[in-house]
Design a protein around this motif. Structure first.
Motif, mmCIF file in Angstrom:
data_model
loop_
_atom_site.group_PDB
_atom_site.id
_atom_site.type_symbol
_atom_site.label_atom_id
_atom_site.label_comp_id
_atom_site.label_asym_id
_atom_site.label_seq_id
_atom_site.Cartn_x
_atom_site.Cartn_y
_atom_site.Cartn_z
ATOM 1 N N LYS A 7 -8.681 -7.060 4.948
ATOM 2 C CA LYS A 7 -7.755 -6.294 4.100
ATOM 3 C C LYS A 7 -6.367 -6.401 4.728
ATOM 4 C CE LYS A 7 -11.387 -3.126 2.558
ATOM 5 N NZ LYS A 7 -12.526 -3.832 3.210
ATOM 6 N N PRO A 62 -2.878 -6.411 3.660
ATOM 7 C CA PRO A 62 -1.612 -5.665 3.535
ATOM 8 C C PRO A 62 -1.638 -4.262 4.111
ATOM 9 C CG PRO A 62 -2.707 -5.811 1.407
ATOM 10 C CD PRO A 62 -3.474 -6.688 2.344
ATOM 11 N N ILE A 63 -2.797 -3.755 4.547
ATOM 12 C CA ILE A 63 -2.806 -2.450 5.204
ATOM 13 C C ILE A 63 -2.581 -2.583 6.703
ATOM 14 C CG2 ILE A 63 -4.320 -1.449 3.464
ATOM 15 C CD1 ILE A 63 -6.629 -1.701 5.405
ATOM 16 N N LEU A 106 -6.691 -8.096 -0.899
ATOM 17 C CA LEU A 106 -6.224 -6.728 -1.103
ATOM 18 C C LEU A 106 -7.408 -5.778 -1.014
ATOM 19 C CD1 LEU A 106 -3.957 -7.233 -4.239
ATOM 20 C CD2 LEU A 106 -3.163 -6.600 -1.972
ATOM 21 N N PHE A 117 -5.136 2.379 2.289
ATOM 22 C CA PHE A 117 -3.683 2.370 2.456
ATOM 23 C C PHE A 117 -3.194 3.718 2.980
ATOM 24 C CE2 PHE A 117 -4.399 -1.209 -0.241
ATOM 25 C CZ PHE A 117 -3.338 -2.083 -0.029
ATOM 26 N N VAL A 153 0.269 3.182 4.681
ATOM 27 C CA VAL A 153 0.919 2.095 3.952
ATOM 28 C C VAL A 153 0.921 2.434 2.466
ATOM 29 C CG1 VAL A 153 0.816 -0.362 3.374
ATOM 30 C CG2 VAL A 153 0.157 0.412 5.666
ATOM 31 N N TRP A 193 0.477 2.267 -1.437
ATOM 32 C CA TRP A 193 -0.403 1.541 -2.355
ATOM 33 C C TRP A 193 0.417 0.698 -3.335
ATOM 34 C CZ3 TRP A 193 -5.271 0.168 -3.474
ATOM 35 C CH2 TRP A 193 -5.665 -0.020 -4.805
ATOM 36 N N GLU A 194 1.591 1.211 -3.717
ATOM 37 C CA GLU A 194 2.435 0.539 -4.693
ATOM 38 C C GLU A 194 2.954 -0.789 -4.144
ATOM 39 O OE1 GLU A 194 1.876 4.627 -5.422
ATOM 40 O OE2 GLU A 194 2.910 3.698 -3.705
ATOM 41 N N ARG A 195 3.082 -1.775 -5.006
ATOM 42 C CA ARG A 195 3.597 -3.117 -4.691
ATOM 43 C C ARG A 195 2.815 -3.774 -3.550
ATOM 44 N NH1 ARG A 195 7.701 -5.015 -6.932
ATOM 45 N NH2 ARG A 195 8.538 -6.163 -5.151
ATOM 46 N N ARG A 196 1.534 -3.520 -3.544
ATOM 47 C CA ARG A 196 0.677 -4.087 -2.495
ATOM 48 C C ARG A 196 0.552 -5.600 -2.607
ATOM 49 N NH1 ARG A 196 -1.639 -1.236 -6.294
ATOM 50 N NH2 ARG A 196 -3.411 -1.993 -7.514
ATOM 51 N N ARG A 225 3.548 -7.005 -0.892
ATOM 52 C CA ARG A 225 3.356 -6.816 0.552
ATOM 53 C C ARG A 225 2.374 -7.862 1.090
ATOM 54 N NH1 ARG A 225 4.208 -2.471 3.968
ATOM 55 N NH2 ARG A 225 4.861 -1.202 2.192
ATOM 56 N N MET A 226 1.327 -8.127 0.316
ATOM 57 C CA MET A 226 0.349 -9.144 0.700
ATOM 58 C C MET A 226 1.021 -10.514 0.851
ATOM 59 S SD MET A 226 -3.020 -10.026 0.904
ATOM 60 C CE MET A 226 -4.138 -11.368 0.460
#
Length: 296
Positions: A87, A89-90, A117, A124, A129, A131-134, A137-138
């Motif tokens: 996972k 982006p976290i 994701l 998140f 971190v 959650w929005e626009r993950r 971010r990824m």
């Protein structure tokens, strides 16, 4: 064709002997599941089961992914390990790059890094971190991973400026001596396109044959749209076709490079009661009946 053994949500003490049995039997890789937390209360649904039920995760032993990889690399010599999927982006991407390059360096380039994701907003929240626009971010995390894990005898300096991350010029030493394959998991169109534009391959999370065919067709379309003609683009799938020699050949004809196989349904509540000896027997029988016949 390459073959990966998947055994998740079992007893942590089983992983080392299973990895050794995989290596001895001729599997290319073993997948490593990633899970950080289990929230007591959640409205989240698991996207890869029919009901969306998540209670099968309760009480399961999950060793942190990179720590388990280090443990299994230490007891094997050739087996590749493929987080399925981390996972990304976290997590802080500079730290992930250091962890991944260290594992690749110490293992002799045996890490294939599956990333994706998290489907859980609670992951998140627990890591602080948004959650929005993950998805964005990824993308930035993947850019940073690739920049900081460039192979070479001498580490290179890398800097980055994006919407979420800004990194002054830095290097991490040692660098891996070969490229770490970055494999993107997920079934959305965005995930497929991310695999083509930013990754070195795609990882399929399961489903029926009709859905797999749709995903493979869409992946081919995106690769054509983007002018991607790489011969080393990896396609890892879960399919009933992987359990017969003719089925494996059909998958190979569709551009699949890696079959992910397991021998029990892991989405069960409560402990895994299948003995270790039975698990080893299953993976050895598959190797004898399929892997050795397909690959000679």
């Amino acid at each position: 064709m390459r073959f990966s053994f998947a055994e998740g949500m079992t007893h942590a003490s089983y992983y080392a002997p299973l990895a050794q049995a995989c290596e001895a039997s001729g599997y290319t890789s073993m997948t490593i599941a990633d899970s950080l937390i289990y929230p007591e209360v959640s409205d989240s649904k698991y996207p890869y089961t029919d009901t969306g039920d998540r209670e099968f995760l309760l009480g399961k032993e999950f060793i942190e992914t990179f720590i388990l990889c280090a443990h299994l690399f230490a007891v094997t010599e050739k087996l590749r390990l493929t987080p399925f999927v981390l996972k990304l982006p976290i997590r802080p991407p500079v730290l992930v790059a250091k962890q991944a390059s260290s594992l690749a360096f110490l293992s002799g380039n045996r890490l294939g890094l599956g990333v994706g994701l998290s489907p859980w907003p609670e992951d998140f929240a627990a890591l602080g971190v948004p959650w929005e626009r993950r998805g964005k971010r990824m993308d930035e995390c993947m850019d940073i991973l690739q920049g900081l894990t460039q192979p070479g005898e001498e580490p290179t300096f890398f800097s980055y400026k994006g919407e979420f991350f800004e990194i002054d010029s830095l290097q991490q030493c040692p660098a891996p001596t070969e490229k770490i394959p970055l494999l993107v998991g997920g079934h959305s169109d965005a995930a497929l396109r991310r695999a083509v534009l930013k990754g070195d391959g795609w990882m399929h999370a399961g489903g029926d044959g009709e859905e797999l065919e749709r995903l493979l067709t869409r992946l081919d379309e995106i690769r054509k749209e983007e002018g991607d003609t790489r011969d080393d683009f990896e396609v890892h799938v879960i399919s009933y076709d992987a359990y017969t020699v003719d089925g494996v050949k059909r998958l190979e004809d569709r551009g699949v490079t890696d079959c992910i196989v397991g021998f029990r349904v892991p989405y069960i509540k409560g402990p895994d009661n299948e003995p270790l000896e039975k698990k080893v027997q299953h993976l050895e029988q598959y190797a004898e009946n399929i892997i050795h016949k397909v690959n000679g």
